[in-house]
Design a protein around this motif. Structure first.
Motif, PDB file in Angstrom:
ATOM      1  N   ILE A 111      26.280  -2.568   6.800  1.00 32.37           N
ATOM      2  CA  ILE A 111      25.223  -2.179   5.861  1.00 32.37           C
ATOM      3  C   ILE A 111      24.835  -3.449   5.122  1.00 32.37           C
ATOM      4  CG2 ILE A 111      24.629  -0.873   3.798  1.00 32.37           C
ATOM      5  CD1 ILE A 111      26.593   1.240   4.569  1.00 32.37           C
ATOM      6  N   PHE A 167      22.967  -4.460   2.130  1.00 31.89           N
ATOM      7  CA  PHE A 167      22.368  -3.962   0.896  1.00 31.89           C
ATOM      8  C   PHE A 167      21.742  -5.112   0.119  1.00 31.89           C
ATOM      9  CE2 PHE A 167      22.764  -3.584  -3.682  1.00 31.89           C
ATOM     10  CZ  PHE A 167      22.275  -2.318  -3.964  1.00 31.89           C
ATOM     11  N   GLY A 216      19.967  -8.644  -1.061  1.00 32.00           N
ATOM     12  CA  GLY A 216      18.794  -9.418  -0.716  1.00 32.00           C
ATOM     13  C   GLY A 216      19.037 -10.912  -0.904  1.00 32.00           C
ATOM     14  N   LYS A 232      24.266 -13.984   1.536  1.00 38.25           N
ATOM     15  CA  LYS A 232      24.912 -12.760   2.010  1.00 38.25           C
ATOM     16  C   LYS A 232      24.271 -12.269   3.304  1.00 38.25           C
ATOM     17  CE  LYS A 232      27.071 -10.877  -2.063  1.00 38.25           C
ATOM     18  NZ  LYS A 232      27.183  -9.691  -2.929  1.00 38.25           N
ATOM     19  N   PHE A 234      18.069  -0.913   0.588  1.00 35.94           N
ATOM     20  CA  PHE A 234      17.718  -1.543  -0.688  1.00 35.94           C
ATOM     21  C   PHE A 234      17.179  -2.971  -0.467  1.00 35.94           C
ATOM     22  CE2 PHE A 234      18.995   1.362  -4.157  1.00 35.94           C
ATOM     23  CZ  PHE A 234      19.550   2.363  -3.388  1.00 35.94           C
ATOM     24  N   TRP A 235      17.713  -3.968  -1.172  1.00 36.12           N
ATOM     25  CA  TRP A 235      17.168  -5.319  -1.126  1.00 36.12           C
ATOM     26  C   TRP A 235      17.360  -5.980   0.243  1.00 36.12           C
ATOM     27  CZ3 TRP A 235      14.805  -4.358  -5.363  1.00 36.12           C
ATOM     28  CH2 TRP A 235      15.459  -3.637  -6.364  1.00 36.12           C
ATOM     29  N   PHE A 241       6.469  -4.023  -6.698  1.00 35.49           N
ATOM     30  CA  PHE A 241       7.669  -4.322  -5.924  1.00 35.49           C
ATOM     31  C   PHE A 241       7.360  -5.329  -4.825  1.00 35.49           C
ATOM     32  CE2 PHE A 241       9.712  -0.273  -7.405  1.00 35.49           C
ATOM     33  CZ  PHE A 241      10.867  -0.865  -7.882  1.00 35.49           C
ATOM     34  N   MET A 301       7.107  -8.785  -6.232  1.00 34.75           N
ATOM     35  CA  MET A 301       8.301  -9.394  -6.812  1.00 34.75           C
ATOM     36  C   MET A 301       9.400  -9.663  -5.799  1.00 34.75           C
ATOM     37  SD  MET A 301       8.680  -7.384 -10.403  1.00 34.75           S
ATOM     38  CE  MET A 301       9.003  -5.880  -9.468  1.00 34.75           C
ATOM     39  N   MET A 302       9.429  -8.888  -4.728  1.00 29.39           N
ATOM     40  CA  MET A 302      10.528  -9.061  -3.769  1.00 29.39           C
ATOM     41  C   MET A 302      10.163 -10.158  -2.771  1.00 29.39           C
ATOM     42  SD  MET A 302      11.811  -5.166  -3.054  1.00 29.39           S
ATOM     43  CE  MET A 302      10.375  -4.799  -2.049  1.00 29.39           C
ATOM     44  N   SER A 358      23.069 -15.904  -3.957  1.00 23.52           N
ATOM     45  CA  SER A 358      23.840 -15.051  -4.873  1.00 23.52           C
ATOM     46  C   SER A 358      24.527 -15.901  -5.930  1.00 23.52           C
ATOM     47  CB  SER A 358      24.896 -14.274  -4.093  1.00 23.52           C
ATOM     48  OG  SER A 358      25.887 -15.141  -3.582  1.00 23.52           O
ATOM     49  N   LEU A 386      11.014   4.612  -1.132  1.00 25.66           N
ATOM     50  CA  LEU A 386      11.207   4.320  -2.544  1.00 25.66           C
ATOM     51  C   LEU A 386      10.435   3.067  -2.959  1.00 25.66           C
ATOM     52  CD1 LEU A 386      13.000   6.116  -4.241  1.00 25.66           C
ATOM     53  CD2 LEU A 386      14.799   4.414  -4.106  1.00 25.66           C
ATOM     54  N   LEU A 387      10.527   2.022  -2.139  1.00 29.68           N
ATOM     55  CA  LEU A 387       9.898   0.754  -2.493  1.00 29.68           C
ATOM     56  C   LEU A 387       8.469   0.652  -1.960  1.00 29.68           C
ATOM     57  CD1 LEU A 387      12.892  -1.713  -1.897  1.00 29.68           C
ATOM     58  CD2 LEU A 387      12.210  -0.606  -4.023  1.00 29.68           C
ATOM     59  N   ILE A 442      27.680  -5.197   2.808  1.00 25.13           N
ATOM     60  CA  ILE A 442      27.428  -6.572   2.351  1.00 25.13           C
ATOM     61  C   ILE A 442      26.266  -6.624   1.374  1.00 25.13           C
ATOM     62  CG2 ILE A 442      26.729  -8.893   3.084  1.00 25.13           C
ATOM     63  CD1 ILE A 442      28.276  -8.513   5.617  1.00 25.13           C
ATOM     64  N   PHE A 500      34.056 -13.289   0.380  1.00 26.97           N
ATOM     65  CA  PHE A 500      32.824 -14.077   0.388  1.00 26.97           C
ATOM     66  C   PHE A 500      32.512 -14.568  -1.030  1.00 26.97           C
ATOM     67  CE2 PHE A 500      28.333 -14.165  -0.641  1.00 26.97           C
ATOM     68  CZ  PHE A 500      27.755 -14.879   0.392  1.00 26.97           C
ATOM     69  N   PHE A 520      34.657  -6.192   2.964  1.00 27.34           N
ATOM     70  CA  PHE A 520      33.879  -7.397   2.665  1.00 27.34           C
ATOM     71  C   PHE A 520      33.711  -7.443   1.156  1.00 27.34           C
ATOM     72  CE2 PHE A 520      30.111  -9.849   1.802  1.00 27.34           C
ATOM     73  CZ  PHE A 520      30.057 -10.819   2.792  1.00 27.34           C
TER      74      PHE A 520
END
Lengths: 159, 159, 159
Positions: free
Chosen positions: B10, B12, B14, B18, B42-43, B65, B68-69, B79, B126-127, B159, C12, C158
């Motif tokens: 998964i 997750f 952004g 990662k 999600f992201w 959205f 901004m993304m 990160s 959603l987005l 992740i 990580f 993870f």
């Protein structure tokens, strides 16, 4: 043979969006007939905090933590694009528009589906959180109980 | 008996680093003869966005959205040590020096290795992301499809 | 038949609290008689850095990374409420009060329990980290070695 499959999620994060992902997967797995446990540790414990907890004795550091951490799932912030609090509002707005469930609703659904909501006792000790401050029907356990579940688990995730 | 082992990730997050980790593990697992799925939610969906998507109808929040993304894997930030965008540049510089693959290259390799790239339909809703805005050859599915894969999976990661 | 159960953690993150969670789970699993591996990649490698490493040759970018990244587990910051460094101090204070183990102690315990501490060679290359800069008794390996362990693992996380 006919044993139920299991999903064991460690919710470490205190971010609204990550908690949402954890509870969506958990509720999906329960509907999919898995036995599901969410083990709330570190900041993930905030998802289980009551909105209006009774007053309990705390020392100085515990009071500081209690004050700085979000009180309950609805007050958590986003892992991304939090933008001084604007992000959660935007997410909640689109969620409402799409009839998506909010965190409090996802937690309620989890309790109705008999998902095992566990609070990590070691973290509670560390942060000075007491049982009275957490939601009803929460189980209290440590890392060994988690491992006993997870070692035969089908889907193990750390979120 | 001779069933292939499977890896289900998964994605997750952004974050560039990662997403890199997710795709390096996924490509490694595919080379190691696993059946591999990356479920972008999600992201993490941003990794699948086209650089120059066609114009699609969006309401106000969806436009916000979208703006901004990050549009596509190459525009994600780190990160850690993002330092107002300097971090990704440094990472890309050392990656180039070491002939390491960039995100767009890792995604291309994943597609060549027939890794199943899934976009989470609930998050798209959603987005306000539409199929036209995402890369070709992406599969569309929800959490139940993920669970069906993961419950018999060998390596399941969030992740 | 009587094979030991295994726990394989990818670390990580370079956050103090996440590294703590990883090592608490790992030490718990080892005490629970699992064979345990922690695969340190990306920022997670910082947990294995020596406090006072010998001088090694580095190019400009490698020096920059070496300088900006925390040198050793005790210097990492929190994923949450870091508050310009105040967070880790508070956490360490409550940990001391509760006789909880610090990161250096958790790592020592892991080594005593023969947990396999692996450093990801690809990341070492990328960030210019050399073996002399990391703790003794660390194993060096890549993603394929991780997959070989994890594909038959019981608890794969993870972090």
């Amino acid at each position: 043979m006919d044993q139920k499959k299991t999903t064991n999620i460690i919710l470490f994060s205190g971010d609204y969006d990550k908690a949402m992902a954890a509870y969506i997967i958990a509720n999906g797995a329960a509907a999919y007939d898995h036995e599901v446990t969410i083990f709330h540790t570190f900041w993930g414990l905030n998802a289980l905090r009551k909105n209006n907890p009774p007053t309990v004795k705390k020392n100085f550091l515990e009071k500081a933590f209690a004050k700085m951490m979000p009180r309950g799932a609805d007050k958590m912030s986003l892992s991304n694009m939090n933008m001084a609090g604007m992000g959660p509002k935007m997410i909640k707005k689109v969620m409402k528009k799409h009839n998506a469930m909010t965190m409090p609703q996802l937690i309620e659904m989890a309790q109705e589906q008999e998902i095992n909501l566990v609070a990590c006792t070691m973290t509670m000790d560390l942060l000075g959180l007491q049982k009275e401050e957490l939601l009803e029907d929460v189980t209290y356990a440590g890392v060994v109980a988690y491992l006993a579940d997870a070692e035969d688990g089908n889907v193990n995730l750390f979120i």
